[in-house]
Design an enzyme around this catalytic site. Structure first.
Site, mmCIF file in Angstrom:
data_model
loop_
_atom_site.group_PDB
_atom_site.id
_atom_site.type_symbol
_atom_site.label_atom_id
_atom_site.label_comp_id
_atom_site.label_asym_id
_atom_site.label_seq_id
_atom_site.Cartn_x
_atom_site.Cartn_y
_atom_site.Cartn_z
ATOM 1 N N GLY A 50 25.073 60.682 15.765
ATOM 2 C CA GLY A 50 23.738 60.209 16.525
ATOM 3 C C GLY A 50 23.060 61.262 17.473
ATOM 4 N N ALA A 99 23.598 61.337 20.427
ATOM 5 C CA ALA A 99 24.434 61.693 21.867
ATOM 6 C C ALA A 99 25.593 62.725 21.134
ATOM 7 C CB ALA A 99 24.971 60.311 22.271
ATOM 8 N N LYS A 158 31.209 58.470 10.199
ATOM 9 C CA LYS A 158 31.832 57.559 9.185
ATOM 10 C C LYS A 158 30.643 57.613 8.021
ATOM 11 C CE LYS A 158 30.217 52.985 10.749
ATOM 12 N NZ LYS A 158 30.491 51.789 11.446
ATOM 13 N N GLY A 208 9.783 57.174 20.812
ATOM 14 C CA GLY A 208 9.803 58.293 21.553
ATOM 15 C C GLY A 208 10.928 58.339 22.589
ATOM 16 N N GLU A 233 4.118 52.872 27.141
ATOM 17 C CA GLU A 233 4.916 51.794 26.457
ATOM 18 C C GLU A 233 5.180 50.805 27.586
ATOM 19 O OE1 GLU A 233 8.363 52.976 24.308
ATOM 20 O OE2 GLU A 233 7.339 53.742 23.016
ATOM 21 N N ARG A 286 10.295 43.647 27.409
ATOM 22 C CA ARG A 286 10.782 43.314 25.781
ATOM 23 C C ARG A 286 11.298 41.695 25.907
ATOM 24 N NH1 ARG A 286 13.111 48.667 23.129
ATOM 25 N NH2 ARG A 286 11.023 49.651 23.111
ATOM 26 N N GLU A 307 24.595 55.084 23.162
ATOM 27 C CA GLU A 307 24.615 53.541 23.213
ATOM 28 C C GLU A 307 26.106 52.867 23.474
ATOM 29 O OE1 GLU A 307 21.798 51.670 20.583
ATOM 30 O OE2 GLU A 307 22.440 49.928 20.959
ATOM 31 N N ARG A 342 16.993 47.413 29.111
ATOM 32 C CA ARG A 342 16.658 48.731 29.113
ATOM 33 C C ARG A 342 15.196 48.999 28.979
ATOM 34 N NH1 ARG A 342 15.620 52.215 23.934
ATOM 35 N NH2 ARG A 342 15.073 50.337 23.150
ATOM 36 N N SER A 389 16.598 55.344 26.168
ATOM 37 C CA SER A 389 18.073 55.417 25.504
ATOM 38 C C SER A 389 18.195 57.138 24.753
ATOM 39 C CB SER A 389 18.359 54.306 24.375
ATOM 40 O OG SER A 389 17.237 54.077 23.511
ATOM 41 N N LEU A 390 17.153 57.404 24.036
ATOM 42 C CA LEU A 390 17.352 58.810 23.485
ATOM 43 C C LEU A 390 17.462 59.735 24.754
ATOM 44 C CD1 LEU A 390 14.807 58.719 20.599
ATOM 45 C CD2 LEU A 390 17.226 59.004 20.462
HETATM 46 C C1 LIG Z 1 14.903 51.150 14.673
HETATM 47 C C2 LIG Z 1 15.383 51.607 16.131
HETATM 48 C C3 LIG Z 1 14.233 52.378 16.997
HETATM 49 C C4 LIG Z 1 14.658 52.622 18.027
HETATM 50 N N1 LIG Z 1 13.487 53.413 18.900
HETATM 51 C C5 LIG Z 1 13.812 54.049 19.907
HETATM 52 C C6 LIG Z 1 12.942 55.010 20.614
HETATM 53 O O1 LIG Z 1 11.610 55.127 20.112
HETATM 54 N N2 LIG Z 1 13.305 55.605 21.713
HETATM 55 C C7 LIG Z 1 14.447 55.324 22.320
HETATM 56 O O2 LIG Z 1 14.724 55.847 23.448
HETATM 57 N N3 LIG Z 1 15.569 54.618 21.495
HETATM 58 C C8 LIG Z 1 15.108 53.925 20.491
HETATM 59 N N4 LIG Z 1 16.099 53.271 19.837
HETATM 60 C C9 LIG Z 1 17.455 53.201 20.506
HETATM 61 C C10 LIG Z 1 18.117 54.504 20.223
HETATM 62 O O3 LIG Z 1 17.691 54.981 18.861
HETATM 63 C C11 LIG Z 1 19.601 54.397 20.300
HETATM 64 O O4 LIG Z 1 20.037 53.888 21.354
HETATM 65 C C12 LIG Z 1 20.207 55.719 20.391
HETATM 66 O O5 LIG Z 1 19.654 56.585 19.155
HETATM 67 C C13 LIG Z 1 21.667 55.679 20.092
HETATM 68 O O6 LIG Z 1 22.104 56.849 19.814
HETATM 69 P P1 LIG Z 1 23.769 57.147 19.532
HETATM 70 O O7 LIG Z 1 23.944 58.779 19.309
HETATM 71 O O8 LIG Z 1 24.418 56.697 20.884
HETATM 72 O O9 LIG Z 1 24.020 56.265 18.289
HETATM 73 P P2 LIG Z 1 23.707 56.380 16.760
HETATM 74 O O10 LIG Z 1 22.503 57.055 16.474
HETATM 75 O O11 LIG Z 1 23.709 55.080 16.323
HETATM 76 O O12 LIG Z 1 24.919 57.156 16.078
HETATM 77 C C14 LIG Z 1 26.154 56.531 16.047
HETATM 78 C C15 LIG Z 1 26.786 57.480 15.180
HETATM 79 O O13 LIG Z 1 28.208 57.085 15.126
HETATM 80 C C16 LIG Z 1 28.839 57.091 13.869
HETATM 81 N N5 LIG Z 1 29.974 56.073 13.819
HETATM 82 C C17 LIG Z 1 29.891 54.762 14.142
HETATM 83 N N6 LIG Z 1 31.088 54.278 14.193
HETATM 84 C C18 LIG Z 1 32.031 55.126 13.716
HETATM 85 C C19 LIG Z 1 33.393 55.355 13.208
HETATM 86 N N7 LIG Z 1 34.412 54.372 13.272
HETATM 87 N N8 LIG Z 1 34.059 56.540 12.807
HETATM 88 C C20 LIG Z 1 33.054 57.470 12.624
HETATM 89 N N9 LIG Z 1 31.721 57.565 12.862
HETATM 90 C C21 LIG Z 1 31.081 56.522 13.388
HETATM 91 C C22 LIG Z 1 27.615 56.796 13.067
HETATM 92 O O14 LIG Z 1 27.873 56.875 11.574
HETATM 93 C C23 LIG Z 1 26.527 57.478 13.573
HETATM 94 O O15 LIG Z 1 26.691 58.863 13.220
HETATM 95 C C24 LIG Z 1 15.858 52.716 18.727
HETATM 96 C C25 LIG Z 1 16.809 52.051 17.865
HETATM 97 C C26 LIG Z 1 16.615 51.564 16.790
HETATM 98 C C27 LIG Z 1 17.488 50.837 15.922
#
Ligand SMILES: Cc1cc2nc3c(=O)[nH]c(=O)nc-3n(C[C@H](O)[C@H](O)[C@H](O)COP(=O)(O)OP(=O)(O)OC[C@H]3O[C@@H](n4cnc5c(N)ncnc54)[C@H](O)[C@@H]3O)c2cc1C
Length: 542
Positions: free
Chosen positions: A14, A16, A35, A49, A113, A275, A360, A371, A376-377
């Protein structure tokens, strides 16, 4: 995939994981395992955003104050300062990489927001996450020091028994389990929304990183705090597609069946209240009226503006036969973001040496009990940027002493695994959802413990929890990989459920994303983090 050694293994692709991998010094060899596909995750789905105090009438100080207020007394001030002060540099870096945020003439345009005191949310129409992920993924694929390993499921940390240091992870891929050795292991596996029956999260959000880290003894913090988004599309057969907060920010009204803006009955800010307040207002209003959904009415917004700002929401609503230009969108709350996670410092270090967490999956202390929208982004990018300072020790390559060929097929156990996986989200929605009480939490904990012991008695367990780093496995059966993945995800979800339930039962007050109907007040004595390590629960001062 051969048994392999890298300097760093990043788990998750993602915002991060991708941004973190790009920040790691180019001299280090990085494995980026994920995964599913490279762009699959919540980041790709982010709509509204990314927050940053970069306009002339805004300041990091105001952003700090808004974040602390939303966090309901549980934010770590230092962590938030770090976030807001580094926001501008992170946005600059994304722009330089090629993320095309919307602009008004030449200036980056920003929207308001809920709970932000200034319009400070940068966006790329209503697919901001996709714009960020696509750019980062493209950059990652061009980097010579990063090897992307897709469709690879992380199972278990490799902990050196003598030193306690994490030195890699086991991975299920291509009908085999192998160990990736690395001096630094970075968990970026996202959230855990799938533990709830109603969620805006994608299927990959099963809390794997937190469960894996917890089982190895890492400290997990504030697991009870879950943000329930007030407005997820509610149409029979449709997934709980998020109707972004930005829609209310631009002027949409939240109304009930009678067309009344009922949110003002619960908070003076109405639909723009935090929220958790809006989600609870909907929950309470529906319980009072006996209706099953409320509505978001976009008709107060200029149609041109709707077309420009929310093309994806229009498209998805149209797909489900909702013409948002002529009728309100049916919505209800859904689990959206998990504030809890693996406790880390501002360098993303966990309580286990050699193990890092970002995004996250991590609990940096930035979000506190709730939050602030679009933080979070920003957290993903600001905290992942710290990996530029990552230093790793050179370690000797360890090779497996044995590769076992396994002919097992566990088809007879799948009924039990599937039944637990299907029942758990409903149990969690009713026990640890928007409103919680002791008796219901305790009963859910007992059920989760029972289900866990049933799962642990299955033979699949030995490959997920008990494999030794000297052992690699090859499966002869083509079904074994998907069966093991199902088993591992279900076990992870059960562990996440346990962490949320135990922490929620422990905190006898209400605050932010944790609301107890039997303890509805916020208590000063509870201005503390909840810590869970193994089965030990405690609280620590902020
Ligand atoms: C619908 C929606 C809208 C949102 N809108 C916003 C917004 O506008 N602004 C904002 O700031 N936040 C928003 N959020 C929250 C934000 O998107 C997330 O908190 C943030 O993107 C998390 O990023 P991340 O990289 O931590 O995780 P993710 O983007 O969820 O990435 C996790 C990754 O880990 C991988 N993974 C998981 N488990 C395993 C495993 N066992 N082995 C290998 N790989 C694995 C997954 O396949 C994925 O690639 C939104 C969330 C959602 C669901």
């Amino acid at each position: 995939m051969n048994y392999s050694k890298f300097d760093v293994v990043v788990v998750g692709s993602g915002a991060a994981g991708l941004y973190g991998a790009l920040c790691i010094p180019k001299g280090l060899k990085v494995a980026l395992i994920t995964k599913d596909m490279l762009n699959t995750g919540a980041s790709d789905w982010a709509q509204g955003g990314i927050a940053a105090a970069i306009s002339t009438d805004d300041s990091p100080q105001l952003h700090l104050e808004d974040t602390l207020k939303a966090g309901a007394g549980l934010c770590d001030r230092q962590a938030v300062e770090f976030l807001v002060e580094n926001a501008a540099d992170s946005i600059q870096s994304l722009v330089e990489m090629g993320v095309a945020f919307d602009r008004h003439q030449s200036q980056l345009s920003m929207t308001l927001e809920a709970a932000h005191s200034r319009p400070r949310v940068l966006h790329a129409a209503d697919t901001t996450g996709r714009a960020i992920v696509a750019t980062l993924a493209q950059q990652v694929l061009q980097r010579e020091n990063i090897e992307v390993i897709s469709q690879a499921f992380a199972l278990k940390l490799w902990i050196n028994e003598e030193t306690g240091k994490c030195q890699g992870i086991s991975v299920l891929k291509d009908h085999a389990i192998t160990w990736i050795q690395a001096s630094a292991t970075i968990l970026a596996t996202g959230g855990a929304g799938q533990v709830f029956a109603q969620t805006t999260n994608p299927a990959v959000s099963t809390g794997d990183g937190v469960a894996i880290a917890w089982r190895s003894g890492a400290i997990i913090r504030d697991a009870e705090f879950v943000q329930f988004h007030p407005t997820a599309l509610t149409v029979p057969g449709a997934p709980r597609f998020l109707i972004s907060e930005a829609v209310r920010g631009e002027g949409a009204h939240l109304i009930d069946q009678q067309g009344r803006r009922f949110a003002f009955d619960y908070h003076p800010d109405g639909e723009l209240a935090p929220r958790d307040v809006v989600s609870r207002a909907i929950f309470t209003h529906l319980a009072k009226t006996g209706e099953s959904q409320v509505y978001l009415d976009l008709r107060p917004i200029e149609p041109e503006k709707i077309r420009y700002r929310f093309p994806n929401i229009i498209r998805v609503c149209q797909h489900w036969n909702v013409d948002l230009f002529t009728k309100p969108i049916p919505v209800t709350p859904a689990a959206h973001y998990w504030m809890g996670g693996i406790a880390v410092d501002t360098k993303n270090k966990t309580s286990i040496s050699g193990l890092y967490a970002v995004g996250e999956t991590a609990s940096t202390g930035v979000h506190g009990a709730n939050r602030l929208a679009s933080n979070s982004l920003l957290e993903c990018v600001v905290y992942a940027s710290q990996l530029a300072k990552l230093e790793v020790d050179e370690e000797e390559k360890i090779t497996p002493s044995e590769t076992l060929t396994v002919t097992d097929n566990w088809v007879e156990h799948l009924e039990l695994v599937n039944s637990i996986k299907n029942q758990l989200p409903d149990l969690m929605w009713h026990s640890a959802g928007i409103c919680r009480t002791q008796v219901v939490l305790d009963s859910a904990i007992a059920t989760v413990i029972e289900w866990r012991s049933q799962l642990l008695s299955l033979p699949l367990n030995q490959y997920v929890l008990n494999l030794l780093p000297q052992q690699a496995i090859e499966f002869n059966s083509v079904e074994a990989e998907s069966q093991l993945k199902l088993y591992a995800e279900t076990l992870n979800l059960l562990d996440i459920a346990y962490l949320i339930l135990k922490s929620a039962a422990f905190r006898t007050e209400s605050r932010g994303g944790h609301y107890r109907t039997d303890y509805p007040n916020t208590l000063a004595a509870w201005s503390k983090h909840t810590i869970i390590q193994g089965n030990n629960l405690s609280c620590v001062d902020i």
